[in-house]
Design an enzyme around this catalytic site. Structure first.
Site, mmCIF file in Angstrom:
data_model
loop_
_atom_site.group_PDB
_atom_site.id
_atom_site.type_symbol
_atom_site.label_atom_id
_atom_site.label_comp_id
_atom_site.label_asym_id
_atom_site.label_seq_id
_atom_site.Cartn_x
_atom_site.Cartn_y
_atom_site.Cartn_z
ATOM 1 N N ALA A 1 -18.115 -1.760 -3.208
ATOM 2 C CA ALA A 1 -17.925 -1.996 -4.643
ATOM 3 C C ALA A 1 -17.290 -0.792 -5.337
ATOM 4 O O ALA A 1 -17.760 -0.330 -6.381
ATOM 5 C CB ALA A 1 -19.246 -2.352 -5.309
ATOM 6 N N LEU B 1 -21.924 1.459 -4.304
ATOM 7 C CA LEU B 1 -23.018 1.273 -3.349
ATOM 8 C C LEU B 1 -23.216 2.485 -2.439
ATOM 9 O O LEU B 1 -23.971 2.414 -1.482
ATOM 10 C CB LEU B 1 -22.764 0.013 -2.517
ATOM 11 N N LYS C 1 -23.779 7.439 -5.265
ATOM 12 C CA LYS C 1 -23.319 8.672 -5.907
ATOM 13 C C LYS C 1 -23.337 8.599 -7.432
ATOM 14 O O LYS C 1 -23.239 9.630 -8.099
ATOM 15 C CB LYS C 1 -21.918 9.032 -5.426
ATOM 16 N N TYR D 1 0.843 -1.192 0.000
ATOM 17 C CA TYR D 1 0.000 0.000 0.000
ATOM 18 C C TYR D 1 0.881 1.246 0.000
ATOM 19 O O TYR D 1 1.647 1.482 0.944
ATOM 20 C CB TYR D 1 -0.930 0.017 1.214
ATOM 21 N N PRO E 1 -16.228 -3.336 0.429
ATOM 22 C CA PRO E 1 -17.632 -3.579 0.781
ATOM 23 C C PRO E 1 -18.614 -2.667 0.056
ATOM 24 O O PRO E 1 -19.807 -2.965 0.010
ATOM 25 C CB PRO E 1 -17.661 -3.325 2.291
#
Length: 341
Positions: free
Chosen positions: A210, A214, A217, A53, A208
């Protein structure tokens, strides 16, 4: 905030974890630190990162924060991952003993700790015999460098093979699986959830929401705004595919309707749906800003009825071509080293 055991271990973690893939990339150090503090203030104690990351910067930011707030750092259950490339050399990738030994030590140094609570293999890798990886993880537990280990992005047969080999050889057993799981990506329900339940592993769903779909917006046919990930040419194909998928818009419409009934937001309903699923230990939040994190954490106040859960299940029924069985997921999971067997 409610708490659950970390898979089949005795370690207790909050039902919402703080994912830190944005730290050092989309979120600068100040914003990242603010999110860490707010998350702990809200009762969270489970922080997820990985050595890749932001090229290791995410781990460094977390380490600096824990060093500046020792009491807070001590309260954290910390997980990181290894498998993907951390250099240009042929051994700077994978789950071989050689790479994992160096990757774990490097993560410990960036995090400023001598011990990690949960160490995860970021994906399956076909070049290294799984016995080699499992033996390393067992040795790391015995050496006190990690408490537990788990897997990410495994299919059911890979998960079952790994857990069976660990049991057969008397190695420390795994405790978790971290898969992609959301209302638009339910492919793991075809086999993987059952395999995890059978092995006593807790699920740690990533993405969670996607990739933001979800949250409510997006609008059908509307062009993504500048700066949106789906405005990038490489992500445009996914945007167009979902824009033309009736199932996507039916899921979003149902989410919005249920959210309105609860005076909440679609994001909170989507997270509450996941928290009600079997085997889920903790859902990993991937906020870029503290405002997004605040919205996500409010999911703990949403309690869905059986009828609402059933409606969401119906409109989002899993497909056979979803993660981890989609072409891109298979390619990423089984990527060969150049010149490898």
């Amino acid at each position: 905030m409610r708490y659950r055991t970390l898979g089949n271990s005795g370690t207790i973690v909050s039902e919402l974890a703080l994912g830190t893939m944005t730290f050092g990339a989309e979120s600068d150090e100040n914003e990242s630190t603010a999110m860490l503090n707010h998350y702990l203030d809200a009762g969270g104690n489970f922080i997820d990162t990985a050595d890749v990351y932001a090229g290791g910067r995410s781990e460094e930011i977390i380490g600096q924060w824990m060093k500046s707030s020792p009491a807070r750092g001590d309260a954290v259950v910390l997980t990181t991952k290894a498998r993907f490339p951390t250099g240009d050399g042929p051994n700077d990738v994978g789950v071989s003993r050689r790479h994992l030994a160096r990757a774990l030590d490097a993560s410990l140094q960036r995090l400023g700790v001598d011990h990690i609570d949960l160490y995860q293999l970021h994906a399956w890798e076909q070049l290294t015999p799984i016995e080699e990886s499992l033996r390393f993880l067992d040795d790391a537990v015995r050496a006190g460098k990690i408490s537990h280990y788990g897997f990410s992005n495994y299919t059911a047969w890979q998960l079952t093979k790994a857990t069976d080999l660990a049991a057969r050889n008397g190695y420390t057993p795994p405790v978790t699986l971290q898969p992609q799981y959301n209302l638009l990506t339910r492919g793991i329900e075809l086999e993987i959830v059952d395999a995890a339940l059978d092995a006593g592993l807790g699920l740690l769903p990533w993405s969670p929401l996607a990739g933001g779909w979800l949250t409510g917006k997006y609008r059908r046919g509307a062009e993504p705004t500048a700066g949106n990930r789906y405005a990038k040419p490489q992500d445009r194909a996914v945007r167009d595919q979902r824009d033309n998928d009736e199932r996507v818009w039916e899921v979003i419409a149902t989410l919005t309707s249920i959210a309105d009934a609860h005076s909440s937001a679609p994001v909170q309903v989507a997270l509450a749906w996941l928290l009600a699923k079997p085997a889920v230990t903790s859902v990993i939040l991937g906020a870029r800003t503290i405002d997004q994190l605040v919205d996500n954490l409010a999911a703990t106040d949403v309690h869905l009825s059986e009828a609402e859960l059933a409606d969401l299940d119906r409109v989002s029924a899993p497909r056979f071509d979803e993660y981890p069985y989609s072409a891109w997921a298979r390619q990423d999971r089984h990527r060969r080293l150049e010149g490898g067997r």
